[in-house]
Design a protein around this motif. Structure first.
Motif, PDB file in Angstrom:
ATOM      1  N   THR A   1       8.980  10.936   5.380  1.00 45.85           N
ATOM      2  CA  THR A   1       8.737  10.074   4.234  1.00 45.85           C
ATOM      3  C   THR A   1       7.527  10.470   3.413  1.00 45.85           C
ATOM      4  O   THR A   1       7.350  10.004   2.297  1.00 45.85           O
TER       5      THR A   1
ATOM      6  N   THR B   1       0.353   5.737   1.114  1.00 48.77           N
ATOM      7  CA  THR B   1      -0.647   5.462   0.094  1.00 48.77           C
ATOM      8  C   THR B   1      -1.121   4.033   0.278  1.00 48.77           C
ATOM      9  O   THR B   1      -0.338   3.141   0.562  1.00 48.77           O
TER      10      THR B   1
ATOM     11  N   SER C   1       3.870   1.554  -0.028  1.00 49.43           N
ATOM     12  CA  SER C   1       3.822   2.970   0.317  1.00 49.43           C
ATOM     13  C   SER C   1       5.008   3.365   1.177  1.00 49.43           C
ATOM     14  O   SER C   1       5.762   2.529   1.675  1.00 49.43           O
ATOM     15  N   ALA C   2       5.148   4.673   1.375  1.00 50.43           N
ATOM     16  CA  ALA C   2       6.196   5.191   2.245  1.00 50.43           C
ATOM     17  C   ALA C   2       6.049   4.645   3.652  1.00 50.43           C
ATOM     18  O   ALA C   2       7.042   4.278   4.303  1.00 50.43           O
TER      19      ALA C   2
ATOM     20  N   GLN D   1      10.948  13.405  -8.170  1.00 48.69           N
ATOM     21  CA  GLN D   1      10.021  12.357  -7.768  1.00 48.69           C
ATOM     22  C   GLN D   1      10.562  11.031  -8.291  1.00 48.69           C
ATOM     23  O   GLN D   1      11.307  10.992  -9.268  1.00 48.69           O
TER      24      GLN D   1
ATOM     25  N   GLN E   1      10.064   6.401  -8.468  1.00 48.02           N
ATOM     26  CA  GLN E   1       9.428   5.118  -8.193  1.00 48.02           C
ATOM     27  C   GLN E   1      10.467   4.029  -8.405  1.00 48.02           C
ATOM     28  O   GLN E   1      11.400   4.181  -9.211  1.00 48.02           O
TER      29      GLN E   1
ATOM     30  N   ASP F   1       7.498   3.408  -3.496  1.00 45.96           N
ATOM     31  CA  ASP F   1       7.634   4.863  -3.504  1.00 45.96           C
ATOM     32  C   ASP F   1       9.115   5.205  -3.420  1.00 45.96           C
ATOM     33  O   ASP F   1       9.787   4.921  -2.428  1.00 45.96           O
TER      34      ASP F   1
ATOM     35  N   SER G   1      10.873   8.148  -3.444  1.00 42.23           N
ATOM     36  CA  SER G   1      11.407   9.293  -2.705  1.00 42.23           C
ATOM     37  C   SER G   1      11.808   8.917  -1.278  1.00 42.23           C
ATOM     38  O   SER G   1      12.936   9.207  -0.855  1.00 42.23           O
TER      39      SER G   1
END
Length: 339
Positions: free
Chosen positions: A16, A20, A34-35, A108, A110, A126, A128
């Protein structure tokens, strides 16, 4: 290979990306996820359940807005909006072909979640790792209905993150005794094999000619523009899932594969726009789009797998799938959101 099955349920930090720190957005009621927090809140089982539950609800996939492609900068943007019950959301993915040469990801993304009542932004996720979670979840839902209950042998085409995550997703719905990975690069394929073995999946490097005929489940997770194998090799009753592209001129399966199979797509119009395996087979006069089945009908029990022919699922990804997973995320955060 003594890794507990629980290890298969949550994407690894390597898959992942690094986490963040969560951000509280002053005055907006929106927070960044975050991931790492996504992986902690929604594991693979939960993502699969969210997809299945959406298909069992009153939601109609055909009403989902089509994915938009917009030229931007040195590439283009993919815009994927959707509405599902109390939530509205949109994934914005950027595709920059020159990025890899600069050490940056080609794609990429969001995800922005809003409540349907006021369209107030609530989460920024996130995108991705979200895609890496929801795509195998959709495939697993389809395979759970199309594969034999006693399926034990799987073949995975690909060696990247999606191939690895699909192998794990299938291992969560069937007790696999053998998983053969087939990739173009021997070194990358072995790295993927090692990563899966560390997580308790009985993986090894394989070959199409030797492994496809005996496979119960075949997963195609590549960027190939040409068929990966001769469809005649696939045994009757086997399950084949292809999800490597959403472009009408690229395919992982040959037309004969679809012609001889029970074929399920996410939704007819989406498949007609983006599923190259379907579009090209139809142009060859081998299938008709209207004769294909939809995933919602499969999940609801209106379509049954066949033993006298292969069972194929072709997915391209739809916006509602991301929203279903993010809605599950919103419900599972420490301070649940309410619309």
């Amino acid at each position: 290979m003594n890794s507990p099955m629980q290890d298969l349920r949550t994407p690894s930090a390597q898959a992942t990306g690094s986490a963040t720190q969560d951000l509280q957005m002053p005055g907006t009621q929106m927070r960044f996820v975050s991931a790492e927090e996504l992986a902690e809140a929604v594991d693979r089982d939960a993502a699969r359940e969210a997809i299945a539950e959406a298909l069992l609800s009153e939601f109609v996939p055909a009403e989902d807005p089509p994915r938009s492609h917009v030229s931007a900068g040195n590439g283009h943007l993919l815009l994927m909006p959707s509405s599902l019950q109390e939530w509205v959301g949109i994934k914005i993915a950027s595709v920059a072909p020159e990025n890899p040469a600069q050490g940056l990801p080609r794609i990429q993304a969001q995800y922005l979640l809003m409540d349907a009542a006021t369209l107030t932004p609530r989460l920024l996720v996130d995108g991705s790792p979200l895609t890496l979670l929801r795509t195998p979840a959709v495939t697993a839902v389809a395979c759970d209905h199309l594969a034999r209950e006693d399926a034990s042998r799987a073949v995975i085409f690909g060696s990247g993150p999606q191939a690895i995550e699909h192998a794990i997703a299938v291992a969560l719905i069937r007790e696999l005794a053998d998983v053969a990975l087939i990739g173009r690069n021997a070194e990358r394929t072995q790295q993927a094999v090692d990563a899966l073995q560390e997580r308790g999946v009985p993986a090894r490097a394989g070959s199409a000619v030797e492994d496809v005929p005996g496979a119960d489940i075949i997963i195609c997770a590549t960027s190939s523009a040409e068929p990966l194998f001769d469809g005649a090799l696939v045994a009757d009753g086997a399950c084949v899932a292809a999800m490597g592209s959403h472009e009408p001129d690229r395919r992982e399966l040959d037309g004969r594969s679809l012609q001889r199979s029970l074929v399920v797509v996410e939704e007819h119009s989406a498949a007609g726009r983006e599923a190259g395996d379907v579009v090209l087979a139809q142009a060859e006069g081998l299938i008709e789009l209207r004769q294909l089945h939809e995933l919602q009908d499969l999940v609801r029990g209106d379509v049954q797998r066949r033993e006298d022919r292969p069972n194929v699922f072709k997915g391209t990804g739809m916006a509602w799938q991301d929203l279903a997973v993010v809605a599950r995320l919103a419900a599972r955060l420490p301070h649940s959101l309410s619309s």
